[in-house]
Write an enzyme that holds these catalytic residues in place. Structure first.
Site, PDB file in Angstrom:
ATOM      1  CG  ASP A 203      42.807  53.435  25.977  1.00 58.23           C
ATOM      2  OD1 ASP A 203      42.188  54.124  25.139  1.00 58.23           O
ATOM      3  OD2 ASP A 203      42.431  52.300  26.329  1.00 58.23           O
ATOM      4  CG  HIS A 274      41.110  52.617  22.499  1.00 57.74           C
ATOM      5  ND1 HIS A 274      40.322  53.512  23.194  1.00 57.74           N
ATOM      6  CD2 HIS A 274      40.313  51.546  22.220  1.00 57.74           C
ATOM      7  CE1 HIS A 274      39.103  53.004  23.333  1.00 57.74           C
ATOM      8  NE2 HIS A 274      39.064  51.816  22.756  1.00 57.74           N
ATOM      9  CD  GLU A 338      35.510  50.411  22.854  1.00 54.11           C
ATOM     10  OE1 GLU A 338      34.402  50.333  23.418  1.00 54.11           O
ATOM     11  OE2 GLU A 338      36.495  50.963  23.382  1.00 54.11           O
TER      12      GLU A 338
END
Length: 553
Positions: A203, A274, A338
Site C-alpha cells: 500500500d 495505493h 481508490e
C-alpha cells in the site's frame, strides 16, 4: 387437572435438561445438524488416534490433534494406521461417498469411541475442530492442566459450510506484524473453520514482500520516515522511521504453516492506486520519472498512481510471477480500489492511449489496466480478485469482485454471472468502534457491534437462485492504521470475527444471536487460554493502545 400439571412439569423439566445438555455442545460455528445423546467418551490414559489410510494430510490432522491433546493433558496420544479404531480410541476415516462436500464431516461420539468421517482431509480437520470444542475448555491450554475430567459428550454431528470462501483479511502495510503473530492469526482463522487468509501486503504506507527482481521495493518502499499519530483530523506525526517486510523464505514458511491448517493464503498486490511505496523506488512507473514520491506515513488516498505504460505492465507481470511462485492460491488479489484519475486526466500519454484504445473516460482506462492484469493472471491458471471499483468502466472477463462499499458491487457482479465475496463496511470492517467511543481507543470511526456483525446476511432475496450461487463467501477486513500492536489487532478482531465465522458457515435458518451468545460465553474461555486479547478479555488492561503524546506538526 392433576394430569395436565404433571405433563407441564415434565415438559419444563425436559426443556431444562435440554438446555443443560446444550451447554455441553458450545461449538462455534454452529454445526448444520447436531443430535445430542446421553453419556460421554472418556479419554483413556493411553489414547490411540487411528487413521484409516496412509495419507499424508490425514496423518497431519492426527498429528495436530495429538499435539493439542498432549500439550493440555500431559499425555500425547499415539498415532496408528488401520481400517479399525483402537479400543476406546479416536478414528479418522476417508469416505469418498460422503455427500457433505470437501469440507463437510460426520462426527460420532459414543462411550466407546470417536469417529470422524469425511470425503477429504480438510473435512477431517474441521471435524477435529468440533471435537476439540466438545472437550473441556482446558484442552486449549498451552501447558498441562491437572484435575480435569477429559471426556467428550456423546453426540452425532453432520456438518458442512454454507459458503466455499470464508475469509479474514489483515493489512500489514499501515502497521507491520511479525511472522509469529501472522501464524497466530492463521491458527485463529482455522479454529473458527475459516479457510482463507487475505494478506494485504502492499500500500502507500509500505511494501512488505521481497521481490528479487526489484530490490528497491523493500530497500526503499518498505520504509517511511514518520507515521500519523492520534486522530486523522489532528494531522500530527511522530518523528520515527518505521519499516519491515517479509523475506521470500518467511512467506514460504507462512504459506506452508497455513496449508497444514487448510487455510489458503491470498496475497494482495495493490494496483494501479495505493502505489506510493512502488513509486518511491521506481518513479518511472508513475506520472514523472523525476518526481520524488516518498513512502507516506499519512492515511488516506493519494493522487500518485501507476501509469498504464508497457513498462508498468512488465513490472507488474514480473512482480506477480514471483508472487505466484510463492503463493499457490487459486486467487490473486490486485486491489483496484481508490485510484484517483487526476494524473491520468492531465497526462498526454494517457489521453492518447484512451483515444487509441477507444476508451471514453478514465474509468474505462482503469478497466483497460485491470483487464491487462486479469489476462496475465488467467494465463497462469489463476483467478483475479479485485475490490468493487473494478466494476467501473466494465468488469474483466474472469474477475471475482470483493464488495466493500456496501453490497451493491457484489450484487452487480452476481447479476453479471461473476463470483463475488461479500465484505461490506457496515458489517465486515473490524476497524470500527465496537462500543461507546468514549470508552475505546482510537479507531477510524463508525460502530459495529458483535451482534450487528452476526446479523449480516450475504445473500439478499433480490437475487435469483442462479445469481445467488455467485455469492461465494464472506470476509472480515482488518485495516491497521490505528492498530499499532498485535494485541490491538486481537482486541478489534475478536469476538466480531467469531460472529462472521458463523455467518460464513452456518445456514441462515439456524442462526440465532441469543444462542450464539451463550456458546460465545464458553468460547471466550478458550480464547483466554489461547492468550487472545479479545474485546472484554481479562488481559485488556495489560496493553497500551495509543501513540506517545510527543508529536510534531
Amino acid at each position: 387437572m392433576r394430569l395436565s400439571l404433571l405433563l407441564l412439569l415434565a415438559v419444563l423439566f425436559s426443556a431444562q435438561l435440554s438446555c443443560a445438555q446444550s451447554a455441553r455442545y458450545a461449538i462455534i460455528p454452529k454445526p448444520t445438524h447436531l443430535r445430542e445423546q446421553s453419556g460421554t467418551f472418556a479419554l483413556p490414559a493411553n489414547l490411540t488416534i487411528t487413521v484409516s489410510e496412509t495419507d499424508a494430510q490425514m496423518r497431519q490432522v492426527a498429528e495436530l490433534l495429538a499435539e493439542q491433546l498432549g500439550t493440555a493433558t500431559g499425555r500425547r496420544p499415539s498415532i496408528a494406521t488401520g481400517k479399525r479404531p483402537a479400543k476406546q480410541g479416536i478414528f479418522f476415516a476417508l469416505n469418498k461417498k460422503n455427500k457433505l462436500g470437501a469440507e463437510g464431516y460426520e462426527l460420532r461420539v459414543t462411550p466407546k469411541q470417536v469417529t470422524i468421517t469425511a470425503s477429504e482431509p480438510q473435512g477431517l480437520f474441521y471435524g477435529m475442530q468440533s471435537l476439540l470444542q466438545l472437550m473441556p475448555v482446558e484442552v486449549f491450554s498451552p501447558t498441562p492442566v491437572a484435575g480435569v475430567t477429559w471426556a467428550v459428550p456423546c453426540c452425532t454431528i453432520e456438518d458442512q459450510p454454507r459458503f466455499a470462501y470464508r475469509g479474514m483479511h489483515l493489512d500489514v502495510s499501515r502497521h507491520f506484524f511479525s511472522v509469529d503473530f501472522v501464524k497466530k492469526y492463521i491458527d485463529l482463522i482455522a479454529l473458527h473453520k475459516q479457510n482463507t487468509f487475505h494478506w494485504h501486503l502492499t500500500d502507500d504506507q509500505g511494501w512488505r514482500i521481497e521481490i528479487k527482481k526489484y530490490p528497491l521495493l523493500t530497500q526503499i518502499g518498505s520504509k517511511r520516515d514518520h507515521t500519523m499519530v492520534g486522530r486523522y483530523a489532528d494531522n500530527k506525526f511522530d518523528n520515527k522511521p518505521y519499516g519491515g517486510f517479509y523475506t521470500q523464505d518467511e512467506i514460504r514458511d507462512v504459506v506452508a504453516y497455513a496449508q497444514k491448517r487448510f487455510v489458503t493464503v491470498v496475497p494482495e498486490i495493490e494496483m494501479p492506486g495505493h502505489a506510493m511505496s512502488v513509486l518511491a523506488g521506481y518513479p518511472a512507473l508513475g506520472s514523472n520519472p523525476d518526481k520524488i514520491v516518498p513512502v507516506t506515513g499519512k492515511w488516506g488516498v493519494f493522487e500518485d498512481v501507476l501509469f498504464p505504460r508497457e513498462q508498468t505492465f512488465q513490472f507488474e507481470e514480473d512482480v506477480l510471477t514471483e508472487v505466484m511462485d510463492l503463493f499457490p492460491s487459486k486467487y490473486i488479489h490486485i486491489g483496484g480500489d481508490e485510484c484517483p484519475k487526476v494524473q491520468w486526466k492531465e497526462s498526454r500519454f494517457c489521453q492518447e492511449l484512451m483515444r487509441k484504445e477507444g476508451l471514453k473516460d478514465e474509468h474505462e482506462l482503469q478497466s483497460y489496466f485491470i483487464r491487462r492484469i486479469d489476462k496475465f493472471i488467467t494465463s497462469k491458471g489463476r483467478r483475479m480478485i479485485g475490490w468493487d471499483e473494478i466494476l467501473e468502466g466494465g468488469l474483466s472477463p474472469n474477475a471475482t469482485v470483493m464488495s466493500w462499499r456496501g453490497t451493491e458491487g457484489g450484487l452487480a457482479a452476481a447479476r453479471q454471472n461473476h463470483d463475488a465475496i461479500m465484505t461490506p463496511g457496515d458489517f465486515c470492517y473490524l476497524d470500527k468502534y465496537q462500543a461507546d467511543p468514549k470508552t475505546q481507543p482510537i479507531t477510524i470511526g463508525g460502530l459495529l457491534t458483535t451482534e450487528k456483525a452476526y446479523s449480516y446476511e450475504p445473500v439478499p432475496d433480490s437475487l435469483t437462485t442462479a445469481q445467488a450461487k455467485h455469492i461465494i463467501g464472506v470476509q472480515g477486513n482488518v485495516w491497521t492504521e490505528y492498530m499499532i500492536i498485535p494485541e490491538y489487532v486481537e482486541y478489534m478482531v475478536f469476538p466480531r470475527a467469531v460472529a462472521l465465522a458463523e455467518v460464513g458457515w452456518t445456514p441462515k435458518k439456524d442462526k440465532e444471536y441469543a444462542d450464539f451468545n451463550r456458546r460465545l460465553d464458553v468460547h471466550k474461555k478458550r480464547l483466554d487460554l489461547l492468550n487472545v486479547n479479545y474485546f472484554g478479555a481479562p488481559i485488556n488492561d495489560k496493553f497500551t493502545y495509543q501513540w506517545p503524546v510527543e508529536t510534531k506538526k
